[in-house]
Design a protein around this motif. Sequence first.
Motif, short mmCIF file in Angstrom:
data_model
loop_
_atom_site.label_atom_id
_atom_site.label_comp_id
_atom_site.label_asym_id
_atom_site.label_seq_id
_atom_site.Cartn_x
_atom_site.Cartn_y
_atom_site.Cartn_z
N ILE A 1 -2.75 3.89 -12.45
CA ILE A 1 -2.08 2.64 -11.99
C ILE A 1 -2.68 1.20 -12.29
CG2 ILE A 1 -1.26 1.60 -9.63
CD1 ILE A 1 0.46 3.83 -10.46
N PRO B 1 -3.11 -1.26 -3.85
CA PRO B 1 -1.93 -0.39 -4.44
C PRO B 1 -2.45 1.13 -4.68
CG PRO B 1 -3.19 -1.86 -6.17
CD PRO B 1 -3.73 -2.01 -4.81
N THR B 2 -3.64 1.43 -4.71
CA THR B 2 -3.93 2.86 -5.13
C THR B 2 -4.66 3.50 -4.28
OG1 THR B 2 -5.98 2.13 -5.98
CG2 THR B 2 -4.18 2.13 -7.33
N GLN C 1 0.81 -1.28 -0.07
CA GLN C 1 0.06 -0.10 0.03
C GLN C 1 0.84 1.10 0.11
OE1 GLN C 1 -2.70 0.50 3.26
NE2 GLN C 1 -3.47 -1.71 2.97
N ASP C 2 2.04 1.31 0.82
CA ASP C 2 2.51 2.31 0.98
C ASP C 2 3.94 2.23 0.57
OD1 ASP C 2 3.69 4.64 2.18
OD2 ASP C 2 3.49 4.11 4.42
N ALA C 3 4.19 3.02 -0.85
CA ALA C 3 5.46 3.05 -1.44
C ALA C 3 6.45 3.74 -0.70
CB ALA C 3 4.98 3.50 -2.83
N GLN D 1 4.30 4.61 -6.74
CA GLN D 1 3.64 3.41 -6.78
C GLN D 1 4.24 2.69 -8.06
OE1 GLN D 1 1.85 2.91 -4.16
NE2 GLN D 1 1.25 1.01 -4.80
#
Length: 646
Positions: A514, A502-503, A418-420, A482
């Motif tokens: 993405i 992922p977003t 989740q948290d790039a 991301q």
Amino acid sequence: MLDTSEAGHPAVRRRWFALLLRDRFACAAALVLVLVALCAVLGPLLAADLATRQNLRDPDRPPFRLDHGWAFVLGSDSLGRPVAARLLTAAGTTLAVAVPAVLCSLAVGSVWGMWAGYHGGRRESVSLRVADVILSFPSLLLAVVVLYVFSPSAASLVLVLAVARIPVYLRTARAEAAELRGRLFMDAARTFGTGSWAAVRRHVAPSVLPTLLTVAALDFCFVMLAESSLSFLGIGIQPPDVSWGLMVAQGRQELQSAWWIAFFPGLAIVVTTVSATVLASWARLTADPGQRWREALGRNAGRRPRREPARSAAGGGTGSSNPAVLAVEDLSVDVHTPAGPVPVVRGVGFTVRSGETLALLGESGCGKSMTAHAVAGLLDPVAEVTGGRVRLDGVDLLGLDPRARRRLAGPQLALVFQDALSALNPVLTVGTQLAEPFRIHEGMSRRAARDRAVELMERVGIPEARSRADAYPHQFSGGMRQRLLIATAVALRPKVLIADEPTTALDVTVQAQIMDLLAELRGEQRTALVLITHDLGLAAEHADRVAVMYAGAVVETGPVAEVFARPHHPYTRGLLESVPAEQHRGARLRSIPGGPPDPGAVPAGCAFRTRCPLARERCATHRPALTGTGAGRAAACHFGKELADA
Ligand SMILES: Nc1ncnc2c1ncn2[C@@H]1O[C@H](COP(=O)(O)OP(=O)(O)OP(=O)(O)O)[C@@H](O)[C@H]1O
């Protein structure tokens, strides 16, 4: 972390006591310290007379003889004084110096250090210079000088030792407070108008105190030894008073002929210090919820799942010409909490084929991320897989040892977090990070790996990839980061890609880009994509099939269009009804009443029954299994068939 404002509350004290009883070592250490404290209080009252009574006609009496009474059981010294009685009396003197000295330096040094670290700037640098000046004199030398000038007494000894040790606490507390100063929760506290002392007390102290406690336990030993050296030099405890340090110092001269004179007080110092250290490290672990259970689980590392897996009804079946590349069967995960293990994933099963996207859908806290991390072998040490199978191309990953699993699953199963920003290393350039998989798994040269990294950056849409390969993660926008994370994940063309929300942190335009990128890569590489989301729109648009999770279990699964058009589980129906849609325009949105259950208090029978409009008596007693309700569809509801036929 321990909340210092609650530490004195009776319920909190009871909880700490219960936790202490569970740890054998900490219990033994606490017992030793209580005994030492009792000796310190009662010893001088009971044995002070005996301790100073000389008997020059019977010196150096060996230990372990009872013919002269209990006071001589540990022998006598060169003046015929009983060692046992002196040891008891000395406990009082020793603790009367060491405890106040350590507590004073701990209190002053930690408050000063937290204050300096929290404020930073001039206050921090002046405080550090003061600490440097004190530390630049060896503390023993400082004590010798001061005690020669002032009359040696227990009080001046406490004062000198306390001042000499303040910088140790000051520097430790300052370093930790300075690190916390830049954290977001501190900024948030400042925006709420929290004053500096309140912020130090509420936010800094709970994080810093456990470390300081460990330092204090070690310092306890240092202070006792310093006191013994000073007493030996004649500027510490003055005879006829006696301390353990003074006994060691006196006995040292006769170590060859009468070992017991120095040995027993030395043993008392070691046992007390070790006990204080054990108790301090226990307190440190207990005050940090993550650490404590991490430690306990170290012993379980590498253990095989406990429960025998059962076949799961979830998933879209594997009977087609395109068999499932990832098959998860009856996966269960427990999280270890102070109250015991709590099941957070309960018999989850699903399958996903090459080129297919399965959306794992559910409200926050229903176990989606835990499932993903268990599948990828990245569970936090507080969590443990307790049953099930995770088959990658038919090989059960849970049955492999960690090395074999890494070798097999590393290149073939990748996870997009989740948290790039947290997932990328902040001190390495993105080019270096993207080149790493090629260097490790494909043995490429530095130059070739870097070229591949740049190609990959271009592929995921990073403009001016060659020059930007030398930039660090913080120099990219959230969307670009991301993309970089996705590039790292797909570098080795994995068979399965798990994308965990992922977003989530991105705006809708970047979100769409993405998702399009993931769809393109999935098409190009024929990757099986597991998309973890709580966004029904995202699932509807990008997934082929969906597995809806509730309270750690899959409650409905099937092709996404069919499930969303005609849900076979009241929870899925509730979720769909709570999403704004064109046909609801002007009408009040319906939401599911209540909230998902706490993983430690999932209702018996059907976990959803307390929020379900269809709940009947049977739902309270029987947990519905995930059973087929149509072609490629299954639901875990006693009325699934009725809903399907309605
Ligand atoms: N380290 C932990 N210690 C204790 N409980 C945990 C820990 N991590 C997760 N949990 C619990 O496990 C349950 C499942 O968490 P998980 O992160 O899998 O939920 P999720 O469905 O992915 O939620 P979200 O969408 O908010 O990420 C939650 O109830 C959570 O409180």
